[in-house]
Design a protein around this motif. Structure first.
Motif, PDB file in Angstrom:
ATOM      1  N   ILE A   1       0.887  -1.098  -0.019  1.00 35.78           N
ATOM      2  CA  ILE A   1      -0.088  -0.001   0.158  1.00 35.78           C
ATOM      3  C   ILE A   1       0.833   1.173  -0.148  1.00 35.78           C
ATOM      4  O   ILE A   1       1.938   1.232   0.575  1.00 35.78           O
ATOM      5  CB  ILE A   1      -0.943   0.080   1.202  1.00 35.78           C
ATOM      6  CG1 ILE A   1      -1.944  -1.263   1.235  1.00 35.78           C
ATOM      7  CG2 ILE A   1      -1.790   1.272   1.216  1.00 35.78           C
ATOM      8  CD1 ILE A   1      -2.935  -1.306   2.568  1.00 35.78           C
ATOM      9  N   GLU A   2       0.635   2.125  -0.811  1.00 40.49           N
ATOM     10  CA  GLU A   2       1.309   3.582  -1.030  1.00 40.49           C
ATOM     11  C   GLU A   2       0.594   4.479  -0.626  1.00 40.49           C
ATOM     12  O   GLU A   2      -0.617   4.666  -0.781  1.00 40.49           O
ATOM     13  CB  GLU A   2       1.706   3.645  -2.410  1.00 40.49           C
ATOM     14  CG  GLU A   2       2.353   4.650  -2.894  1.00 40.49           C
ATOM     15  CD  GLU A   2       2.799   4.745  -4.180  1.00 40.49           C
ATOM     16  OE1 GLU A   2       4.084   4.446  -4.818  1.00 40.49           O
ATOM     17  OE2 GLU A   2       1.962   5.133  -5.140  1.00 40.49           O
ATOM     18  N   ASP A   3       0.969   5.481   0.485  1.00 41.58           N
ATOM     19  CA  ASP A   3       0.141   6.654   0.812  1.00 41.58           C
ATOM     20  C   ASP A   3       0.774   7.654  -0.077  1.00 41.58           C
ATOM     21  O   ASP A   3       1.805   7.987  -0.159  1.00 41.58           O
ATOM     22  CB  ASP A   3       0.523   7.125   2.296  1.00 41.58           C
ATOM     23  CG  ASP A   3      -0.067   8.425   2.801  1.00 41.58           C
ATOM     24  OD1 ASP A   3      -0.723   8.942   2.081  1.00 41.58           O
ATOM     25  OD2 ASP A   3       0.268   8.395   4.124  1.00 41.58           O
ATOM     26  N   ARG A   4      -0.415   8.305  -0.615  1.00 41.64           N
ATOM     27  CA  ARG A   4      -0.103   9.338  -1.894  1.00 41.64           C
ATOM     28  C   ARG A   4      -0.332  10.712  -1.223  1.00 41.64           C
ATOM     29  O   ARG A   4      -0.150  11.750  -1.834  1.00 41.64           O
ATOM     30  CB  ARG A   4      -1.159   9.214  -2.938  1.00 41.64           C
ATOM     31  CG  ARG A   4      -1.009   7.838  -3.472  1.00 41.64           C
ATOM     32  CD  ARG A   4      -2.139   7.580  -4.430  1.00 41.64           C
ATOM     33  NE  ARG A   4      -2.023   8.571  -5.697  1.00 41.64           N
ATOM     34  CZ  ARG A   4      -3.193   9.207  -6.387  1.00 41.64           C
ATOM     35  NH1 ARG A   4      -4.375   9.100  -5.571  1.00 41.64           N
ATOM     36  NH2 ARG A   4      -2.948  10.074  -7.263  1.00 41.64           N
ATOM     37  N   ALA A   5      -0.300  10.799   0.181  1.00 40.63           N
ATOM     38  CA  ALA A   5      -0.358  12.220   0.757  1.00 40.63           C
ATOM     39  C   ALA A   5       0.596  13.377   0.072  1.00 40.63           C
ATOM     40  O   ALA A   5       0.209  14.493   0.259  1.00 40.63           O
ATOM     41  CB  ALA A   5      -0.523  12.160   2.264  1.00 40.63           C
ATOM     42  N   ASN A   6       1.931  12.814  -0.020  1.00 40.73           N
ATOM     43  CA  ASN A   6       2.937  13.776  -0.259  1.00 40.73           C
ATOM     44  C   ASN A   6       3.120  13.848  -1.720  1.00 40.73           C
ATOM     45  O   ASN A   6       4.300  14.475  -2.301  1.00 40.73           O
ATOM     46  CB  ASN A   6       4.319  13.551   0.492  1.00 40.73           C
ATOM     47  CG  ASN A   6       4.068  13.749   2.179  1.00 40.73           C
ATOM     48  OD1 ASN A   6       3.400  14.732   2.333  1.00 40.73           O
ATOM     49  ND2 ASN A   6       4.548  12.871   2.876  1.00 40.73           N
ATOM     50  N   HIS A   7       2.447  12.940  -2.669  1.00 48.20           N
ATOM     51  CA  HIS A   7       2.725  13.200  -4.053  1.00 48.20           C
ATOM     52  C   HIS A   7       2.239  14.360  -4.768  1.00 48.20           C
ATOM     53  O   HIS A   7       0.937  14.691  -4.433  1.00 48.20           O
ATOM     54  CB  HIS A   7       2.066  11.928  -4.519  1.00 48.20           C
ATOM     55  CG  HIS A   7       2.633  10.524  -4.284  1.00 48.20           C
ATOM     56  ND1 HIS A   7       2.379   9.237  -4.728  1.00 48.20           N
ATOM     57  CD2 HIS A   7       3.756  10.219  -3.278  1.00 48.20           C
ATOM     58  CE1 HIS A   7       3.072   8.268  -4.174  1.00 48.20           C
ATOM     59  NE2 HIS A   7       3.923   8.875  -3.261  1.00 48.20           N
ATOM     60  N   ALA A   8       2.858  14.926  -5.580  1.00 46.89           N
ATOM     61  CA  ALA A   8       2.470  16.058  -6.114  1.00 46.89           C
ATOM     62  C   ALA A   8       1.102  15.751  -7.023  1.00 46.89           C
ATOM     63  O   ALA A   8       0.112  16.815  -7.161  1.00 46.89           O
ATOM     64  CB  ALA A   8       3.556  16.719  -7.168  1.00 46.89           C
ATOM     65  N   ASP A   9       1.027  14.803  -7.644  1.00 48.77           N
ATOM     66  CA  ASP A   9      -0.261  14.716  -8.415  1.00 48.77           C
ATOM     67  C   ASP A   9      -1.412  14.592  -7.523  1.00 48.77           C
ATOM     68  O   ASP A   9      -2.870  15.098  -7.971  1.00 48.77           O
ATOM     69  CB  ASP A   9       0.042  13.361  -9.392  1.00 48.77           C
ATOM     70  CG  ASP A   9       0.335  12.091  -8.332  1.00 48.77           C
ATOM     71  OD1 ASP A   9       0.558  12.136  -7.354  1.00 48.77           O
ATOM     72  OD2 ASP A   9      -0.091  10.976  -9.149  1.00 48.77           O
ATOM     73  N   TYR A  10      -1.254  13.999  -6.567  1.00 47.37           N
ATOM     74  CA  TYR A  10      -2.397  13.635  -5.450  1.00 47.37           C
ATOM     75  C   TYR A  10      -2.647  14.973  -4.998  1.00 47.37           C
ATOM     76  O   TYR A  10      -4.206  15.262  -4.827  1.00 47.37           O
ATOM     77  CB  TYR A  10      -1.880  12.535  -4.641  1.00 47.37           C
ATOM     78  CG  TYR A  10      -2.966  12.628  -3.221  1.00 47.37           C
ATOM     79  CD1 TYR A  10      -4.190  11.978  -3.306  1.00 47.37           C
ATOM     80  CD2 TYR A  10      -2.828  13.250  -2.154  1.00 47.37           C
ATOM     81  CE1 TYR A  10      -5.147  11.999  -2.476  1.00 47.37           C
ATOM     82  CE2 TYR A  10      -3.897  13.069  -1.090  1.00 47.37           C
ATOM     83  CZ  TYR A  10      -5.131  12.561  -1.091  1.00 47.37           C
ATOM     84  OH  TYR A  10      -5.937  12.529  -0.221  1.00 47.37           O
TER      85      TYR A  10
ATOM     86  N   PRO B   1     -10.363  12.259  -4.388  1.00 42.17           N
ATOM     87  CA  PRO B   1      -9.311  11.384  -5.020  1.00 42.17           C
ATOM     88  C   PRO B   1      -8.781  10.321  -3.974  1.00 42.17           C
ATOM     89  O   PRO B   1      -9.003  10.965  -2.797  1.00 42.17           O
ATOM     90  CB  PRO B   1      -8.257  12.358  -5.719  1.00 42.17           C
ATOM     91  CG  PRO B   1      -8.424  13.671  -4.637  1.00 42.17           C
ATOM     92  CD  PRO B   1      -9.959  13.824  -4.439  1.00 42.17           C
ATOM     93  N   GLY B   2      -8.600   9.311  -4.368  1.00 45.10           N
ATOM     94  CA  GLY B   2      -8.244   8.352  -3.352  1.00 45.10           C
ATOM     95  C   GLY B   2      -6.687   8.662  -3.041  1.00 45.10           C
ATOM     96  O   GLY B   2      -5.708   8.698  -3.725  1.00 45.10           O
ATOM     97  N   ARG B   3      -6.512   8.583  -1.694  1.00 47.27           N
ATOM     98  CA  ARG B   3      -5.203   8.842  -0.932  1.00 47.27           C
ATOM     99  C   ARG B   3      -4.350   7.380  -0.979  1.00 47.27           C
ATOM    100  O   ARG B   3      -3.015   7.577  -1.102  1.00 47.27           O
ATOM    101  CB  ARG B   3      -5.305   9.297   0.489  1.00 47.27           C
ATOM    102  CG  ARG B   3      -4.098   9.376   1.251  1.00 47.27           C
ATOM    103  CD  ARG B   3      -4.171  10.012   2.463  1.00 47.27           C
ATOM    104  NE  ARG B   3      -3.188   9.980   3.444  1.00 47.27           N
ATOM    105  CZ  ARG B   3      -2.927  10.447   4.784  1.00 47.27           C
ATOM    106  NH1 ARG B   3      -4.010  10.919   5.279  1.00 47.27           N
ATOM    107  NH2 ARG B   3      -1.778  10.130   5.337  1.00 47.27           N
TER     108      ARG B   3
END
Length: 400
Positions: A6-15, A35-37
């Motif tokens: 599982i990948e947490d996208r909280a710090n991803h620019a696209d997210y 959008p899904g985190r």
């Protein structure tokens, strides 16, 4: 690296950009989902990366566990594969057919085009549930077919089996894990409606009423060959002296054109001719070219089934007083089988006459016509027991 994580996208620019756009849209009244985190990532059996996004961590964790279990058990299916349209898989299946004859393939094509693809063609294969197929079978039973008449049990079964084979292809190509077109209750064939067994007298009346095609009717009713085979008999394949007809080819109507090809199941065979009318066939073959057809249309050339029925056979049925029985040229095979069995033919002889692929098939269709011979077996057992008891009594008497 783990196979599923599982990948947490909280710090991803696209997210973050997606969240900003969502918040702006929400302020304007949009009801679009956030959008899904949490992104579940994994490698499939093909070693290609896959991903699926969820809004909440528990949802992602449940998906991770499910995918891991399927990968471990070997039951994993790529979710994208399940989105394939049924019509695509149907064409793949049809193109993969190798052993079927032209007639069978033509029947499959007709059933695909008229029933399977119109109903299921645009469905994603993974979306079809068992109950969807069950509802479809109910529709096939209740609603009229392409001809405007209700479909018979045999026709419904053929349509269902073609669809089931398409779904089997989807399983074999890893689109879905299980075939939704299995273990369905199909309408039962009423054998009394499907089979017609004429007596010798009825068959003779029908043949006489058929006029110039009297001998063709007798061949169909006593030899048990298919219409396609009878219409393709050539002079060289009728041996009146040995009372045999060699069956090696048959005509198939493919989109309005008659094509000559191998017999069904590639079961070449010789069928017997009753002595009482074998000599009559000599008149049809004497002095003719070896490759000349024995039975032809009035204007020459091969007979067409629909024309023969309309112009000659159906009027003969009515003239013979047999209308209402559902007699067709093809169903005269059933008469041939019943008369042969009544005359003492065993199952292997009947199988050969009819060109069935196996004796088991012959028994499935005509097993109820064979005498059960239970009394004969019981009498034989009784005779053996009586003989044994006589020996025992004689032995005891000598000992005394």
């Amino acid at each position: 690296m783990a196979r599923v994580w599982i990948e947490d996208r909280a710090n991803h620019a696209d997210y973050q950009q997606a969240v900003e756009k969502w918040q702006a849209a929400k302020r304007k009244g949009s009801k679009r989902q956030a959008p899904g985190r949490w992104r579940v990532r994994w490698y499939g059996p093909d070693n290609k990366p896959k991903a699926k996004t969820f809004a909440k961590l528990p949802q992602a964790e449940a998906e991770k566990d499910a995918i891991t279990a399927r990968l471990d058990k070997g039951s994993y299916r790529d979710p994208q594969s399940a989105k394939a349209a049924v019509k695509v898989i149907a064409e793949e299946w049809y193109k993969s057919l190798r052993r079927q004859g032209r007639t069978t393939k033509h029947d499959y094509r007709e059933l695909l085009d008229n029933y399977v693809i119109p109903q299921w063609g645009d469905w994603q294969v993974g979306a079809i549930r068992w109950e969807d197929v069950s509802d479809w079978i109910d529709d096939l039973i209740e609603k009229p077919g392409k001809s405007g008449r209700k479909l018979g049990p045999a026709r419904i079964t053929k349509i269902y089996r073609v669809f089931s084979m398409v779904m089997k292809r989807a399983v074999q190509t890893n689109r879905i894990a299980a075939n939704p077109a299995t273990e369905h209750e199909l309408p039962r064939r009423n054998e009394d409606d499907e089979h017609v067994y004429l007596t010798h007298e009825q068959l003779e009346r029908l043949a006489e009423a058929a006029g110039e095609y009297r001998r063709l009717v007798l061949v169909l009713g006593y030899c048990g060959i298919r219409w396609a085979e009878a219409s393709a008999i050539k002079a060289s394949r009728v041996n009146v002296d040995t009372r045999r007809i060699r069956i090696v080819q048959g005509y198939t109507d493919v989109r309005g054109a008659l094509e000559l090809g191998p017999v069904k199941n590639h079961e070449k065979r010789s069928v017997p001719l009753p002595r009482s009318f074998a000599e009559e066939l000599r008149e049809l073959t004497a002095g003719r070219k070896l490759d000349a057809l024995v039975f032809t249309a009035p204007e020459g050339g091969p007979l067409r089934y629909s024309n023969f029925r309309q112009r000659f056979f159906d009027p003969a049925v009515k003239a013979a007083g047999l209308d209402g029985l559902g007699i067709t040229p093809h169903k005269l095979r059933h008469t041939a089988a019943s008369l042969a069995i009544a005359a003492g033919a065993d199952v292997k002889v009947v199988q050969t006459m009819l060109g069935h692929k196996s004796a088991a098939m012959t028994l499935d269709v005509y097993g109820h016509l064979f005498p059960d011979r239970l009394d004969e077996v019981a009498d034989a057992l009784d005779a053996g027991r009586v003989a044994a008891l006589d020996k025992i009594r004689a032995s005891l008497a000598e000992a005394a």
